[in-house]
Scaffold this active site. Sequence first.
Site, PDB file in Angstrom:
ATOM      1  N   ASP A 106       5.147  37.887   6.703  1.00 15.62           N
ATOM      2  CA  ASP A 106       5.347  38.585   7.790  1.00 15.62           C
ATOM      3  C   ASP A 106       5.653  39.422   7.227  1.00 15.62           C
ATOM      4  OD1 ASP A 106       5.399  40.442  10.326  1.00 15.62           O
ATOM      5  OD2 ASP A 106       8.028  40.107   9.551  1.00 15.62           O
ATOM      6  N   LYS A 165      32.685  24.591   9.568  1.00 17.29           N
ATOM      7  CA  LYS A 165      33.923  25.388   8.885  1.00 17.29           C
ATOM      8  C   LYS A 165      34.096  26.525   7.966  1.00 17.29           C
ATOM      9  CE  LYS A 165      37.461  27.358  10.802  1.00 17.29           C
ATOM     10  NZ  LYS A 165      38.852  26.550  11.716  1.00 17.29           N
ATOM     11  N   GLU A 189       0.228  40.371   6.030  1.00 11.54           N
ATOM     12  CA  GLU A 189       0.342  41.490   6.655  1.00 11.54           C
ATOM     13  C   GLU A 189       0.527  42.350   6.032  1.00 11.54           C
ATOM     14  OE1 GLU A 189       2.180  43.193  10.806  1.00 11.54           O
ATOM     15  OE2 GLU A 189       3.655  42.270   8.838  1.00 11.54           O
ATOM     16  N   TRP A 237      34.745  19.730  17.676  1.00  9.68           N
ATOM     17  CA  TRP A 237      35.265  20.969  17.431  1.00  9.68           C
ATOM     18  C   TRP A 237      36.193  20.684  16.815  1.00  9.68           C
ATOM     19  CZ3 TRP A 237      30.368  22.246  17.009  1.00  9.68           C
ATOM     20  CH2 TRP A 237      29.072  22.247  17.926  1.00  9.68           C
TER      21      TRP A 237
END
Length: 397
Positions: free
Chosen positions: A330, A118, A384, A84
Amino acid sequence: MEQKRLKVLINDPWLDPYEGAINGRYSHALYKKSELTNNGKQTLSEFASGYLYFGLHRTKDGWIFREWAPNATQIYLIGTFTGWKENEKYALKRSENGNWEIKLPADALHHEDLYKLKIYWIGGQGERIPAWATRVVQDNTTKIFSAQVWSPEKSYEFKVKDFKPNTDPLLIYECHIGMAQKEEKVGTYKEFREKVLPRIVKGGYNCIQIMAIQEHPYYGSFGYHVSSFFSASSRFGTPDELKELIDTAHSMGVAVIMDIVHSHAVKNEIEGLGNFAGDPNQFFYSGGRREHPAWDSLCFDYGKNEVVHFLLSNCKFWLEEYKFDGFRFDGITSMLYYSHGLGEAFTHYDFYFNGHQDDNAICYLTLANDLIHQVNPHAITIAEEVSGMPGLAVKFE
């Protein structure tokens, strides 16, 4: 040459006073389609193939990763393979049009490795999940989300190759994978396939509509505050398990459509697109139009070609990679109007053509519907929509 009169106008004489506005929307879609396809030198489907270029991909001799981050000054790939930490071996290089790229040897990444970006920008930095990530998982202890390398030795192979939905009539069973079981826990793709799907078939349905499964940080949103648009939620299992669910449904004569959320996105910055590379407007409208006043979320900038590319590619991705048979879009009403449809009665046709409509969103939806049926002529598309916008579901001529 005089333009042929549109069928929507022929079929509804009440639309005559608004012929100019309707023709304008039609012309806008034609112009945008021509622009995106380089005057027809490629198809809309070929244009909407961003997921094959961006993100992480295996190559003959290794890996390649690409990201669109025009505001970034430096990007590193970090993860379990770097502890990391930043490592120059995993530094991306900037190319054209705000794109970044890195090529890696085969042993640099492995199946199920965790990773993030990053990103540095003028005045700041931050860890981000790649926008085109196709697999995102949450740590059970820390609850932190990370992208995950998904490259099994043997990919799932669909057994049903050419499925055609039975739409005469289409009998839809709406379902939520996580809630579709009696135990007090989050259900899985596997459990749904084994336990629920047979009952749906027995009930006489020939289509299931899976409620939002694009990756989302907050389970209580039911999946409608999306953070990773190309990732099937890992809460319910693996990509291969979702593919097997869809494949099994097809073998039983059941079509599978998904709720696709392109009307807004979650505000989260670390997990989502909210401030991807130090630019809060990279994917979203600026100013007062950026935030949805009722949903605590962000509104896409449908007037930006890169955003249209991202969203159209997202439609094609789910059709091609998972073999979904279509979509229920949606929150369409929220997209169509600057007001998001809030506080409006829509009691007269004037309300659909009074200048309070987002022409960019209307154009995007027109192109999305065109694209989907270009990829799969038998696809099902549902909006929708609660305002009753005339012509919304009419086939693009």
